[in-house]
Design a protein around this motif. Structure first.
Motif, mmCIF file in Angstrom:
data_model
loop_
_atom_site.group_PDB
_atom_site.id
_atom_site.type_symbol
_atom_site.label_atom_id
_atom_site.label_comp_id
_atom_site.label_asym_id
_atom_site.label_seq_id
_atom_site.Cartn_x
_atom_site.Cartn_y
_atom_site.Cartn_z
ATOM 1 N N MET A 324 0.828 -1.202 0.000
ATOM 2 C CA MET A 324 0.000 0.000 0.000
ATOM 3 C C MET A 324 0.873 1.268 0.000
ATOM 4 O O MET A 324 0.576 2.263 -0.649
ATOM 5 N N ILE A 325 1.984 1.179 0.750
ATOM 6 C CA ILE A 325 2.908 2.321 0.846
ATOM 7 C C ILE A 325 3.638 2.528 -0.483
ATOM 8 O O ILE A 325 3.733 3.643 -0.992
ATOM 9 N N TYR A 326 4.142 1.437 -1.039
ATOM 10 C CA TYR A 326 4.864 1.557 -2.312
ATOM 11 C C TYR A 326 3.934 2.106 -3.396
ATOM 12 O O TYR A 326 4.325 2.928 -4.218
ATOM 13 N N ASP A 327 2.705 1.638 -3.378
ATOM 14 C CA ASP A 327 1.713 2.086 -4.353
ATOM 15 C C ASP A 327 1.511 3.604 -4.212
ATOM 16 O O ASP A 327 1.524 4.338 -5.203
ATOM 17 N N ALA A 328 1.377 4.051 -2.972
ATOM 18 C CA ALA A 328 1.148 5.483 -2.727
ATOM 19 C C ALA A 328 2.359 6.316 -3.157
ATOM 20 O O ALA A 328 2.225 7.492 -3.484
ATOM 21 N N MET A 329 3.560 5.701 -3.167
ATOM 22 C CA MET A 329 4.761 6.466 -3.539
ATOM 23 C C MET A 329 5.038 6.376 -5.049
ATOM 24 O O MET A 329 6.034 6.902 -5.528
ATOM 25 N N GLY A 330 4.179 5.679 -5.790
ATOM 26 C CA GLY A 330 4.314 5.665 -7.256
ATOM 27 C C GLY A 330 5.040 4.455 -7.826
ATOM 28 O O GLY A 330 5.472 4.486 -8.983
ATOM 29 N N PHE A 331 5.178 3.395 -7.028
ATOM 30 C CA PHE A 331 5.816 2.180 -7.554
ATOM 31 C C PHE A 331 4.744 1.244 -8.118
ATOM 32 O O PHE A 331 3.655 1.123 -7.546
ATOM 33 N N ARG A 332 5.076 0.571 -9.201
ATOM 34 C CA ARG A 332 4.156 -0.424 -9.770
ATOM 35 C C ARG A 332 4.139 -1.668 -8.883
ATOM 36 O O ARG A 332 5.147 -2.003 -8.258
ATOM 37 N N THR A 333 3.017 -2.372 -8.928
ATOM 38 C CA THR A 333 2.856 -3.573 -8.109
ATOM 39 C C THR A 333 3.965 -4.600 -8.352
ATOM 40 O O THR A 333 4.472 -5.206 -7.413
ATOM 41 N N GLU A 334 4.331 -4.766 -9.613
ATOM 42 C CA GLU A 334 5.310 -5.812 -9.958
ATOM 43 C C GLU A 334 6.700 -5.515 -9.393
ATOM 44 O O GLU A 334 7.577 -6.379 -9.424
ATOM 45 N N ILE A 335 6.912 -4.292 -8.904
ATOM 46 C CA ILE A 335 8.242 -3.937 -8.412
ATOM 47 C C ILE A 335 8.334 -4.093 -6.887
ATOM 48 O O ILE A 335 9.408 -3.911 -6.297
ATOM 49 N N PHE A 336 7.226 -4.467 -6.240
ATOM 50 C CA PHE A 336 7.243 -4.557 -4.773
ATOM 51 C C PHE A 336 8.279 -5.575 -4.275
ATOM 52 O O PHE A 336 9.005 -5.310 -3.318
ATOM 53 N N THR A 337 8.320 -6.735 -4.895
ATOM 54 C CA THR A 337 9.277 -7.746 -4.412
ATOM 55 C C THR A 337 10.724 -7.323 -4.702
ATOM 56 O O THR A 337 11.594 -7.490 -3.844
ATOM 57 N N PRO A 338 11.019 -6.719 -5.869
ATOM 58 C CA PRO A 338 12.366 -6.172 -6.042
ATOM 59 C C PRO A 338 12.728 -5.100 -4.999
ATOM 60 O O PRO A 338 13.895 -4.961 -4.637
ATOM 61 N N ILE A 339 11.736 -4.344 -4.486
ATOM 62 C CA ILE A 339 12.052 -3.379 -3.419
ATOM 63 C C ILE A 339 12.496 -4.165 -2.173
ATOM 64 O O ILE A 339 13.474 -3.821 -1.509
ATOM 65 N N PHE A 340 11.768 -5.214 -1.875
ATOM 66 C CA PHE A 340 12.132 -6.114 -0.758
ATOM 67 C C PHE A 340 13.587 -6.574 -0.954
ATOM 68 O O PHE A 340 14.428 -6.493 -0.045
ATOM 69 N N ALA A 341 13.899 -7.017 -2.160
ATOM 70 C CA ALA A 341 15.266 -7.504 -2.449
ATOM 71 C C ALA A 341 16.301 -6.404 -2.254
ATOM 72 O O ALA A 341 17.420 -6.660 -1.792
ATOM 73 N N THR A 342 15.938 -5.162 -2.589
ATOM 74 C CA THR A 342 16.876 -4.037 -2.452
ATOM 75 C C THR A 342 17.228 -3.820 -0.980
ATOM 76 O O THR A 342 18.370 -3.510 -0.646
ATOM 77 N N GLY A 343 16.247 -3.996 -0.102
ATOM 78 C CA GLY A 343 16.560 -3.920 1.324
ATOM 79 C C GLY A 343 17.355 -5.135 1.781
ATOM 80 O O GLY A 343 18.371 -5.017 2.481
ATOM 81 N N ARG A 344 16.914 -6.322 1.366
ATOM 82 C CA ARG A 344 17.479 -7.577 1.883
ATOM 83 C C ARG A 344 18.898 -7.853 1.403
ATOM 84 O O ARG A 344 19.607 -8.675 1.992
ATOM 85 N N ILE A 345 19.347 -7.167 0.344
ATOM 86 C CA ILE A 345 20.677 -7.469 -0.200
ATOM 87 C C ILE A 345 21.763 -7.390 0.879
ATOM 88 O O ILE A 345 22.664 -8.233 0.923
ATOM 89 N N SER A 346 21.647 -6.434 1.799
ATOM 90 C CA SER A 346 22.690 -6.307 2.831
ATOM 91 C C SER A 346 22.704 -7.527 3.747
ATOM 92 O O SER A 346 23.773 -8.023 4.121
#
Ligand SMILES: CC(C)(COP(=O)(O)OP(=O)(O)OC[C@H]1O[C@@H](n2cnc3c(N)ncnc32)[C@H](O)[C@@H]1OP(=O)(O)O)[C@@H](O)C(=O)NCCC(=O)NCCS
Length: 384
Positions: A324-346
């Motif tokens: 819901m947050i990513y959607d409100a910030m202008g991210f497409r639904t299909e990119i939600f899991t890649p956002i997760f990956a961007t955090g988890r990489i560390s």
């Protein structure tokens, strides 16, 4: 020693509850709903730190002194721009596949450009890990742009990690609140015990394969709907429910059919996921600002689910409010899991490096329940 022909030991499907490694990186307290990175509680990091510092903390075990911080940030900034060859690959993949598949392909491809890939020294694998941490926002941002039919945006050296990620993904520089929310989302996804994708990374690194391979394995594992893919499906589910007054009926149909409601339940947390608590506040902030109904519907779904399943330890997890947050910030639904990956990489990199310092090849057993044999081989022309 035979490969599991007799069940002398207890079979643990999915290795549930099996201790397979030691770690000093992070700790999930599932019964009290608390999450710690290197002993620091997630809430204090979200309030006082930023992703760059948390990334350093996960890798090196202590909060960086000013000089260490500046050097680490400089290194990330220098590594952030992507080689032209990688930009071409991302454009070439275009919108033909799910962004998680694109991400998996790009990470794997980066090894083609690295002549040192298979030097398995910790120093070299750490170098690769840091360059992957640095490049992740640029890669996911570029995938998001191309997937949306837009031009790729290069990183802005004036922006921090989370703000740059926001900028390269959406094309707009975030306001201070958006920047804080993006940073928070990356921090709370940075590490989470021996989850499936982290385990995948460890299995791969345990064969003394390189960091590119370990992270490629982790991304493939994160893609599934029972793991990282749940955030995308959770938002789609909330949107398909529509108005708040539909929630009860739709949820009843789903649960009567025995369907899993995405964004609820967790293997470790049997209380409210602390990350979901943090994200819920931000979801509420956007709901007030943008005045949409999705948050109200989500709240009713949460209430109904807790009434029905709370006693069994099923509560909202991190994926319920993140979409819901990513959607409100202008991210497409299909990119939600890649956002997760961007955090988890560390977390992936830190744990893979940690494991490789006391490496032991992962090799569990499977209980053989097939034909004992020996069966007589029948030539193809004689088979009925
Ligand atoms: C994450 C998950 C796999 C963890 O589950 P788990 O601890 O292994 O629990 P189990 O799969 O053994 O399920 C235990 C029971 O709770 C039920 N359950 C678990 N999560 C549920 C959900 N989201 N919706 C409805 N029922 C659920 C199961 O159907 C099962 O019921 P049963 O005992 O009657 O068969 C599970 O909760 C799930 O599938 N959630 C939805 C996907 C999701 O949000 N994933 C993101 C995790 S961060």
């Amino acid at each position: 020693m035979n490969e599991g022909s007799e069940a002398k030991e207890e079979l643990r499907r999915g290795l549930e509850g099996v201790l397979a490694a030691e770690t000093r990186i992070g700790y999930v307290n599932g019964s009290d709903g608390k999450l710690f990175y290197r002993g620091y509680e997630i809430n204090s990091l979200v309030e006082q730190s930023n992703y760059e510092e948390v990334s350093y903390l996960l890798l090196y075990g202590h909060l960086p002194k000013r000089g260490e911080y500046e050097e680490y940030v400089k290194r990330l900034r220098e590594e952030m721009p992507l080689p032209d060859e990688v930009l071409s690959l991302i454009k070439n993949i275009g919108g033909r596949t799910h962004p998680m598949s694109a991400l998996r392909t790009v990470i794997s491809y980066l090894s083609v450009l690295d002549s040192m890939e298979s030097d398995s020294s910790t120093k070299n694998q750490e170098r690769i890990g840091i360059s992957l941490i640095a490049r992740m926002p640029s890669i996911v941002g570029a995938i998001h742009r191309v997937y949306s039919g837009k031009e790729i945006i290069k990183p802005d050296p004036e922006l921090g990690y989370a703000s740059n990620f926001f900028y390269m993904s959406t094309g707009a520089r975030p306001d201070p609140v958006e920047s804080k929310i993006m940073d928070t989302a990356l921090i709370i996804h940075a590490d989470h015990g021996m989850n499936a994708s982290t385990f995948s990374a460890l299995v791969t690194i345990s064969t003394m394969a390189d960091m590119y391979s370990a992270i490629t394995s982790a991304i493939g594992t994160l893609k599934g709907p029972l793991h990282g893919g749940a955030n995308e499906r959770a938002l789609k589910m909330i949107q398909s429910v529509g108005r708040p007054e539909n929630a009860e009926k739709v949820l009843k149909v789903m649960t009567d059919k025995g369907e899993r409601v995405m964004g609820f339940g967790h293997r470790v947390y049997k209380v409210y996921d602390p990350r979901a608590k943090i994200l819920k506040r931000y979801a509420e902030y956007f709901a007030e600002r943008k005045g949409n109904e999705t948050f109200k519907t989500a709240q009713i779904i949460e209430e109904l689910m807790i009434n029905k399943y709370g006693e069994r330890g099923i509560f909202p997890n991190v994926d319920f409010y993140s979409g819901m947050i990513y959607d409100a910030m202008g991210f497409r639904t299909e990119i939600f899991t890649p956002i997760f990956a961007t955090g988890r990489i560390s977390g992936w990199v830190a744990r893979a490096l940690e494991y490789s310092t006391e490496n032991r090849l992962f090799r569990p057993k499977a209980l053989y329940v097939g034909e004992k044999g020996p069966r007589k081989y029948i030539p193809i022309q004689d088979r009925d």
